[in-house]
Design a protein around this motif. Sequence first.
Motif, PDB file in Angstrom:
ATOM      1  N   LEU A 284       0.816  -1.217   0.000  1.00  0.00           N
ATOM      2  CA  LEU A 284       0.000   0.000   0.000  1.00  0.00           C
ATOM      3  C   LEU A 284       0.848   1.264   0.000  1.00  0.00           C
ATOM      4  CD1 LEU A 284      -2.718  -1.034   2.626  1.00  0.00           C
ATOM      5  CD2 LEU A 284      -2.977  -0.921   0.140  1.00  0.00           C
ATOM      6  N   GLU A 285       2.176   1.081  -0.006  1.00  0.00           N
ATOM      7  CA  GLU A 285       3.137   2.197   0.017  1.00  0.00           C
ATOM      8  C   GLU A 285       2.935   3.070   1.255  1.00  0.00           C
ATOM      9  OE1 GLU A 285       2.781   4.206  -3.729  1.00  0.00           O
ATOM     10  OE2 GLU A 285       3.865   2.644  -4.810  1.00  0.00           O
ATOM     11  N   LEU A 286       2.738   2.389   2.378  1.00  0.00           N
ATOM     12  CA  LEU A 286       2.593   3.069   3.659  1.00  0.00           C
ATOM     13  C   LEU A 286       3.704   2.617   4.585  1.00  0.00           C
ATOM     14  CD1 LEU A 286      -1.259   2.648   4.199  1.00  0.00           C
ATOM     15  CD2 LEU A 286      -0.066   4.751   3.575  1.00  0.00           C
ATOM     16  N   ASP A 287       4.240   3.554   5.354  1.00  0.00           N
ATOM     17  CA  ASP A 287       5.312   3.243   6.293  1.00  0.00           C
ATOM     18  C   ASP A 287       4.812   3.469   7.713  1.00  0.00           C
ATOM     19  OD1 ASP A 287       7.564   2.920   7.806  1.00  0.00           O
ATOM     20  OD2 ASP A 287       8.784   4.411   6.745  1.00  0.00           O
ATOM     21  N   PRO A 288       4.602   2.385   8.473  1.00  0.00           N
ATOM     22  CA  PRO A 288       4.051   2.535   9.830  1.00  0.00           C
ATOM     23  C   PRO A 288       5.003   3.213  10.807  1.00  0.00           C
ATOM     24  CG  PRO A 288       4.721   0.274   9.451  1.00  0.00           C
ATOM     25  CD  PRO A 288       4.844   0.975   8.136  1.00  0.00           C
ATOM     26  N   ALA A 289       6.243   3.460  10.388  1.00  0.00           N
ATOM     27  CA  ALA A 289       7.210   4.096  11.286  1.00  0.00           C
ATOM     28  C   ALA A 289       7.200   5.615  11.180  1.00  0.00           C
ATOM     29  CB  ALA A 289       8.620   3.573  10.998  1.00  0.00           C
ATOM     30  N   THR A 290       6.542   6.166  10.164  1.00  0.00           N
ATOM     31  CA  THR A 290       6.549   7.621   9.999  1.00  0.00           C
ATOM     32  C   THR A 290       5.588   8.278  10.985  1.00  0.00           C
ATOM     33  OG1 THR A 290       4.816   7.531   8.310  1.00  0.00           O
ATOM     34  CG2 THR A 290       7.100   7.421   7.541  1.00  0.00           C
TER      35      THR A 290
ATOM     36  N   PHE B 215       1.954   8.829   9.730  1.00  0.00           N
ATOM     37  CA  PHE B 215       1.101   7.635   9.698  1.00  0.00           C
ATOM     38  C   PHE B 215       0.664   7.257  11.106  1.00  0.00           C
ATOM     39  CE2 PHE B 215       0.361   3.123  10.184  1.00  0.00           C
ATOM     40  CZ  PHE B 215      -0.571   2.877   9.183  1.00  0.00           C
ATOM     41  N   VAL B 216       1.597   7.287  12.057  1.00  0.00           N
ATOM     42  CA  VAL B 216       1.282   6.911  13.437  1.00  0.00           C
ATOM     43  C   VAL B 216       0.168   7.799  13.989  1.00  0.00           C
ATOM     44  CG1 VAL B 216       2.153   6.821  15.801  1.00  0.00           C
ATOM     45  CG2 VAL B 216       3.551   5.943  13.923  1.00  0.00           C
ATOM     46  N   THR B 217       0.278   9.113  13.766  1.00  0.00           N
ATOM     47  CA  THR B 217      -0.741  10.048  14.260  1.00  0.00           C
ATOM     48  C   THR B 217      -2.104   9.783  13.639  1.00  0.00           C
ATOM     49  OG1 THR B 217       0.931  11.774  14.613  1.00  0.00           O
ATOM     50  CG2 THR B 217      -1.372  12.486  14.450  1.00  0.00           C
ATOM     51  N   ALA B 218      -2.110   9.595  12.309  1.00  0.00           N
ATOM     52  CA  ALA B 218      -3.374   9.352  11.609  1.00  0.00           C
ATOM     53  C   ALA B 218      -3.972   8.010  12.002  1.00  0.00           C
ATOM     54  CB  ALA B 218      -3.145   9.409  10.097  1.00  0.00           C
TER      55      ALA B 218
END
Length: 226
Positions: free
Chosen positions: A185-191, A194-197
Motif C-alpha cells: 500500500l506504500e505506507l510506512d508505519p514508522a513515519t 502515519f502513526v498520528t493518523a
Amino acid sequence: MSLIRPPSDRDRERNAPRSRESILDAAEELFADKGFGSTSLEEVGLRAGVSRATPGYFFGSKPALYHAVLERCLEQVRVAVRSGRERALASGESAEVVLAGAVGEYFDFITSHRNFVRLMEWEALSGGTALHGVPPHLEAAREALSAIGAELDLAPDGEAAQLLLSIIGLCWFPLVHSSTVMEALELDPATPSFVTARRQHVIDLVVHGLKGRLAASSSNLEGTRS
C-alpha cells in the motif's frame, strides 16, 4: 598474550543489576529480531558488552533467559494496563472519553514497544508454549478485560473479549505487516504522520462503533454520582 582480563565472579556480582539489565535488553532485541532458535547466548553476551559466559552465569540457560525476557515485557504491559485504568477511574470523565484515552494509551504503548510485538509474533508461530509459564501474560489479559467490562458494562467473556481483540488487531496489524501489506500500500508505519493518523483512526472506529453502549454507560455513571 591477551591483556584483557575476563570478568571474575566478583566483578559480575559488583555490577550485577546493570549487567543483568544489559543482558535482558540485548536478549530482547535479538530474540525479537531473530527468534529463539536463531539466537545464541554468545551473541547475547556480545550485544550486551559482557563476556560470552556472562548470560549463562546470570540466567543458567537460553530458555531461562528467554523466559525472563518475556516476563519483563509482559510485566510492562500489565503495569501499563493497570496505570491506564487507574488514571481513567480518577479522571471522572464520560465512558466515551475514558475509552478513547484507553485505546490511545494502548496504541502508544504498542508503537513504542515494537520488540514486544515481534516477540509475540514469534510466540504465535511457535504455538505460544513459552507463554504458558509466564504469569504476567494472564494477569495483563485479565486486567484489560476487567477494565473494559467495568467501564462499559460488558461481559468479560463475551463482548469485552471481542472488543479487546478488535482493539489489539487494529493496533497491531500495521506493525506486524510493515513489510507485506503496508509495503504493498506504500505506507510506512514508522513515519510520525502515519502513526498520528492511524492512532486517531483506531480511536474513532472503536468509540463511534460503541456509541450506543457508551451513551448508556455515561447515563449510568451520572446516575450513580447523583
